[in-house]
Design a protein around this motif. Structure first.
Motif, PDB file in Angstrom:
ATOM      1  N   ARG A  75      61.288  -0.484   4.557  1.00 48.10           N
ATOM      2  CA  ARG A  75      60.515   0.764   4.669  1.00 48.10           C
ATOM      3  C   ARG A  75      61.245   1.977   4.094  1.00 48.10           C
ATOM      4  O   ARG A  75      60.745   3.078   4.177  1.00 48.10           O
ATOM      5  N   TYR A  78      61.943   6.111   5.107  1.00 44.26           N
ATOM      6  CA  TYR A  78      60.947   6.166   6.177  1.00 44.26           C
ATOM      7  C   TYR A  78      61.160   7.454   6.972  1.00 44.26           C
ATOM      8  O   TYR A  78      62.228   8.042   6.958  1.00 44.26           O
ATOM      9  N   ARG A  94      55.975   7.845  13.562  1.00 42.98           N
ATOM     10  CA  ARG A  94      55.998   7.996  12.111  1.00 42.98           C
ATOM     11  C   ARG A  94      54.770   8.764  11.661  1.00 42.98           C
ATOM     12  O   ARG A  94      53.753   8.773  12.350  1.00 42.98           O
ATOM     13  N   THR A  96      52.103   9.612   8.244  1.00 46.43           N
ATOM     14  CA  THR A  96      51.581   9.123   6.978  1.00 46.43           C
ATOM     15  C   THR A  96      50.579  10.144   6.461  1.00 46.43           C
ATOM     16  O   THR A  96      49.980  10.877   7.243  1.00 46.43           O
ATOM     17  N   GLU A 113      49.283   0.997  13.649  1.00 52.04           N
ATOM     18  CA  GLU A 113      49.754   0.183  12.537  1.00 52.04           C
ATOM     19  C   GLU A 113      50.446  -1.049  13.107  1.00 52.04           C
ATOM     20  O   GLU A 113      51.311  -0.930  13.972  1.00 52.04           O
ATOM     21  N   ALA A 124      48.549  10.755  11.229  1.00 51.38           N
ATOM     22  CA  ALA A 124      48.116  11.249   9.931  1.00 51.38           C
ATOM     23  C   ALA A 124      47.474  12.622  10.136  1.00 51.38           C
ATOM     24  O   ALA A 124      47.099  12.972  11.260  1.00 51.38           O
ATOM     25  N   ASP A 137      52.646   9.896  -0.339  1.00 48.99           N
ATOM     26  CA  ASP A 137      53.311   9.422   0.876  1.00 48.99           C
ATOM     27  C   ASP A 137      54.705   8.922   0.552  1.00 48.99           C
ATOM     28  O   ASP A 137      54.968   8.446  -0.542  1.00 48.99           O
ATOM     29  N   ALA A 140      56.425   2.923   1.332  1.00 53.08           N
ATOM     30  CA  ALA A 140      56.651   1.997   2.448  1.00 53.08           C
ATOM     31  C   ALA A 140      57.741   1.002   2.123  1.00 53.08           C
ATOM     32  O   ALA A 140      58.238   0.327   2.998  1.00 53.08           O
TER      33      ALA A 140
END
Length: 149
Positions: A75, A78, A94, A96, A113, A124, A137, A140
């Motif tokens: 990731r 990240y 996290r 996004t 997720e 988000a 973004d 990943a």
């Protein structure tokens, strides 16, 4: 992800159903996380698990370019963010959908997720509240440069 912590298993079970739930004190209604046997506000021992709105505000964020855990190698880079939910709970999570724009202060909404160990909440931009200025973004996947030694 550790689902063995006393009281946390219900949180993860409901996350698997796409729902955020937290303990609400039966005496003073304080919403708490992490799960605990005693309310930190009034010392009451009674509580009820209840769903909360999956919305909040980003308080802070950092992007890591090194995997501090082997499960994060793929990731890199990240991000880790502190989100205060509308109910008052603060979650490390996290983000996004922000690209390279600074998300601090932005309204966010949770989605879940699947990490392979089960679903985790990620946040988000809330619909119609954020338009990234530039970039995309954080990818990943990464490179071996950030692997854990």
């Amino acid at each position: 992800m550790d689902t063995t912590t006393a009281g946390a298993s219900l949180f993860w079970d409901r996350a698997a159903q796409g729902e955020l739930v937290f303990q609400h004190c039966d005496d003073c209604a304080f919403v708490r996380w992490p799960a605990a046997g005693v309310c930190p506000e009034c010392l009451g021992r009674g509580f009820t698990w209840k769903p909360v709105e999956p919305t909040g505000t980003v308080w802070s964020q950092v992007v890591y370019h090194r995997a501090y855990d082997t499960s994060l190698r793929e990731r890199i880079p990240y991000n880790v963010a502190l989100v205060e939910l509308t109910c008052g709970v603060r979650l490390l999570t996290r983000l996004t959908g922000f690209g390279t724009a600074d998300p601090v202060g932005a309204a966010v909404t949770a989605r879940f997720e699947d990490t392979g160990d089960g679903p985790v909440p990620v946040f988000a931009p809330a619909t119609g509240t954020f338009a990234p200025a530039t970039g995309t973004d954080v990818p990943a996947t990464g490179t071996a440069e950030g692997d854990v030694s």
